[in-house]
Design an enzyme around this catalytic site. Structure first.
Site, PDB file in Angstrom:
ATOM      1  N   TYR A  16     -59.063 -12.078 -53.946  1.00 14.72           N
ATOM      2  CA  TYR A  16     -59.990 -11.933 -53.043  1.00 14.72           C
ATOM      3  C   TYR A  16     -59.517 -11.993 -51.445  1.00 14.72           C
ATOM      4  O   TYR A  16     -59.020 -12.227 -50.763  1.00 14.72           O
ATOM      5  CB  TYR A  16     -60.036 -13.878 -53.381  1.00 14.72           C
ATOM      6  CG  TYR A  16     -60.798 -14.069 -53.862  1.00 14.72           C
ATOM      7  CD1 TYR A  16     -61.336 -13.985 -55.379  1.00 14.72           C
ATOM      8  CD2 TYR A  16     -61.557 -15.291 -53.597  1.00 14.72           C
ATOM      9  CE1 TYR A  16     -62.786 -14.030 -56.229  1.00 14.72           C
ATOM     10  CE2 TYR A  16     -62.664 -15.594 -53.970  1.00 14.72           C
ATOM     11  CZ  TYR A  16     -63.034 -15.034 -55.468  1.00 14.72           C
ATOM     12  OH  TYR A  16     -64.375 -15.864 -55.914  1.00 14.72           O
ATOM     13  N   LYS A  64     -57.105  -8.794 -67.966  1.00 11.37           N
ATOM     14  CA  LYS A  64     -57.392  -7.382 -68.672  1.00 11.37           C
ATOM     15  C   LYS A  64     -56.554  -6.233 -69.006  1.00 11.37           C
ATOM     16  O   LYS A  64     -56.424  -5.438 -68.254  1.00 11.37           O
ATOM     17  CB  LYS A  64     -58.377  -7.346 -67.375  1.00 11.37           C
ATOM     18  CG  LYS A  64     -59.800  -6.103 -68.317  1.00 11.37           C
ATOM     19  CD  LYS A  64     -60.848  -6.333 -69.945  1.00 11.37           C
ATOM     20  CE  LYS A  64     -61.786  -5.075 -69.276  1.00 11.37           C
ATOM     21  NZ  LYS A  64     -62.488  -5.984 -70.916  1.00 11.37           N
ATOM     22  N   ASP A  73     -63.260 -10.637 -70.873  1.00 10.65           N
ATOM     23  CA  ASP A  73     -64.432 -10.654 -72.152  1.00 10.65           C
ATOM     24  C   ASP A  73     -64.385 -10.916 -72.699  1.00 10.65           C
ATOM     25  O   ASP A  73     -66.057 -12.051 -73.225  1.00 10.65           O
ATOM     26  CB  ASP A  73     -64.904  -8.932 -71.886  1.00 10.65           C
ATOM     27  CG  ASP A  73     -64.062  -8.079 -72.433  1.00 10.65           C
ATOM     28  OD1 ASP A  73     -63.331  -8.771 -73.089  1.00 10.65           O
ATOM     29  OD2 ASP A  73     -64.231  -7.422 -73.007  1.00 10.65           O
ATOM     30  N   ASP A 125     -67.996 -21.265 -63.938  1.00 12.06           N
ATOM     31  CA  ASP A 125     -68.822 -21.560 -63.570  1.00 12.06           C
ATOM     32  C   ASP A 125     -69.769 -21.889 -64.681  1.00 12.06           C
ATOM     33  O   ASP A 125     -70.375 -22.821 -65.013  1.00 12.06           O
ATOM     34  CB  ASP A 125     -69.485 -20.617 -62.664  1.00 12.06           C
ATOM     35  CG  ASP A 125     -69.271 -21.018 -60.881  1.00 12.06           C
ATOM     36  OD1 ASP A 125     -69.025 -21.500 -60.648  1.00 12.06           O
ATOM     37  OD2 ASP A 125     -71.013 -20.521 -60.705  1.00 12.06           O
ATOM     38  N   ASP A 184     -62.732 -18.016 -61.078  1.00 13.55           N
ATOM     39  CA  ASP A 184     -63.942 -18.105 -60.326  1.00 13.55           C
ATOM     40  C   ASP A 184     -65.557 -18.059 -61.463  1.00 13.55           C
ATOM     41  O   ASP A 184     -66.279 -18.888 -61.831  1.00 13.55           O
ATOM     42  CB  ASP A 184     -64.549 -17.354 -59.164  1.00 13.55           C
ATOM     43  CG  ASP A 184     -65.613 -17.313 -58.213  1.00 13.55           C
ATOM     44  OD1 ASP A 184     -66.156 -18.927 -58.348  1.00 13.55           O
ATOM     45  OD2 ASP A 184     -66.384 -16.949 -58.367  1.00 13.55           O
TER      46      ASP A 184
HETATM   47  C1  IPM Z   1     -65.669 -20.828 -55.944  1.00 15.76           C
HETATM   48  C2  IPM Z   1     -66.499 -20.412 -54.656  1.00 15.76           C
HETATM   49  C3  IPM Z   1     -66.045 -19.811 -53.651  1.00 15.76           C
HETATM   50  C4  IPM Z   1     -65.269 -19.280 -54.542  1.00 15.76           C
HETATM   51  C5  IPM Z   1     -67.039 -18.804 -52.761  1.00 15.76           C
HETATM   52  C6  IPM Z   1     -67.712 -19.925 -51.613  1.00 15.76           C
HETATM   53  C7  IPM Z   1     -65.928 -18.422 -51.763  1.00 15.76           C
HETATM   54  O1  IPM Z   1     -67.713 -19.539 -55.569  1.00 15.76           O
HETATM   55  O2  IPM Z   1     -64.942 -22.411 -54.540  1.00 15.76           O
HETATM   56  O3  IPM Z   1     -66.264 -21.197 -56.963  1.00 15.76           O
HETATM   57  O4  IPM Z   1     -65.095 -17.837 -54.757  1.00 15.76           O
HETATM   58  O5  IPM Z   1     -63.885 -19.285 -54.436  1.00 15.76           O
HETATM   59 MG    MG Z   2     -67.273 -20.056 -57.687  1.00 15.94          MG
END
Ligand code: IPM
Ligand code: MG
Length: 356
Positions: free
Chosen positions: A141, A191, A223, A251, A247
């Site tokens: 990042y 990885k 993975d 999710d 990240d």
């Molecule tokens: C998160 C989001 C952010 C990230 C974006 C909005 C920059 O997806 O906080 O997970 O990738 O960190």
């Molecule tokens: Mg995110």
């Protein structure tokens, strides 16, 4: 004790969900006599529109002075085409980096009332309680060089995944400490079969395990970890990983809990000053309709109470109120189930306030 909380609603559904969390904040502030003052500032696309910068100096100053920050969400198609450095996401990344918020805690806990809201079978997810510890101010990042350049008559995009030993040690320490306070199992995700940066990651995490003999450390390639998360997520306790893998995996973990609308997060610096935000984004497709789920933001407020204000008692009360509202059968659209009562953003926030 007089504390100052900075509220940054941001874009999309951000202002709607943050407004509900602020109602909860005002109620606990009064009930527990917390002596909290609340300030607000612009961030993301809203700040770009008003001041030409997704993180104006004034917002950063206020953020530096605040004891904790409650953040909504940023971004939307409206700002996709603007100059890269001015995009809303860059505002959030600069905020994380400027404040040194390297430790991102993303707990994926399944409320028993939502077992059927998950797309996975209830027996796979019931009782789920995992904590993802994501490194937040390094890795790909932020690594340099980065960009898009011309090469041999075509464009080439590039980024750099980089971690120093001290960065790895710092986030691993947070994860080990958290594992100590939980089930004492720590999974490090890498990885290492392909990427040197994560080979080092794995080595450094391993080298620290002698300091935490009670913690059982294991490693998994990303993975496989992604697959195991949907196959048998309850095998995990604490998961520590870098910025990008964290990240993605967070999710994925969110969906185990029924909806990403339920997942809170804390981003902490060395002194536990923190920024608290829902893991979901600004959901421009449903913004302004009053249907977004405010619970991830309200649960983020609970984390703020626990970690930055050291008021675990207040956090417990907020979390119990959320659970009570789910028990009452109230559901926003993202977690709606047969026999439950559909409610909008405000009604959900009001119900939590009433249940406190
Ligand atoms: C998160 C989001 C952010 C990230 C974006 C909005 C920059 O997806 O906080 O997970 O990738 O960190
Ligand atoms: Mg995110």
């Amino acid at each position: 004790m007089s504390k100052n909380i900075l509220v940054l609603p941001g874009d999309g559904i951000g202002p709607e969900i943050v407004a509900e969390a602020v109602k909860v904040l005002e109620k606990v502030n009064a009930d527990f006599q917390l002596d909290i003052s609340i300030d607000e500032a612009l961030v993301g696309g809203a700040a770009y529109d008003a001041a030409g910068d997704p993180l104006p100096e004034k917002t950063l100053d206020k953020a530096r002075q605040a004891d904790a920050i409650l953040f909504g969400s940023i971004g939307g198609p409206k700002w996709d085409a603007i100059e890269r450095d001015k995009r809303p996401e860059r505002g959030l990344l600069r905020l994380r980096s400027s404040l040194g918020l390297f430790a991102n805690l993303r707990p994926a806990i399944l409320f028993p009332q939502l077992a059927s809201a998950s797309t996975l079978k209830p027996e796979v997810v019931s009782g789920l309680d995992i904590l993802i510890v994501r490194e937040l101010t390094g890795g790909i990042y932020f690594g340099q060089p980065r960009g898009i350049r011309e090469e041999n008559g075509e464009r080439v995009g590039f980024n750099t995944d980089v971690y120093s030993e001290s960065e790895i040690r710092r986030i691993a320490r947070v994860a080990f400490e958290l594992a100590m306070a939980r089930d004492k199992r720590l999974l490090s995700v890498d990885k290492a079969n392909v990427l040197e940066v994560t080979e080092l990651w794995k080595e450094v995490v391993d080298s620290m395990s002698a300091e935490y003999p009670d913690v059982e450390v294991s490693h998994m390639y990303v993975d496989n970890a992604a697959m195991q998360l949907v196959r048998a997520p309850k095998q995990f306790d604490v998961i520590v990983t870098g910025n990008l893998f964290g990240d993605i995996l967070s999710d994925e973990a969110a969906m185990l809990t029924g909806s990403i609308g339920m997942l809170p997060s804390a981003s902490l610096d060395e002194n536990r000053k923190g920024l608290y935000e829902p893991c979901h984004g600004s959901a421009p497709d449903i913004a302004g309709q009053g249907i977004a789920n405010p619970l991830a933001t309200i649960l983020s407020l609970a984390m703020l109470m626990r970690y930055s204000l050291e008021r675990g008692d207040v956090a417990d009360v907020i979390e119990a109120a959320v659970e009570r509202v789910l028990e009452q059968g109230l559901r926003t659209a993202d977690i709606m189930a047969d026999g439950c009562t559909p409610v909008g953003t405000q009604a959900m926030g009001d119900a939590v306030v009433a249940a406190l």
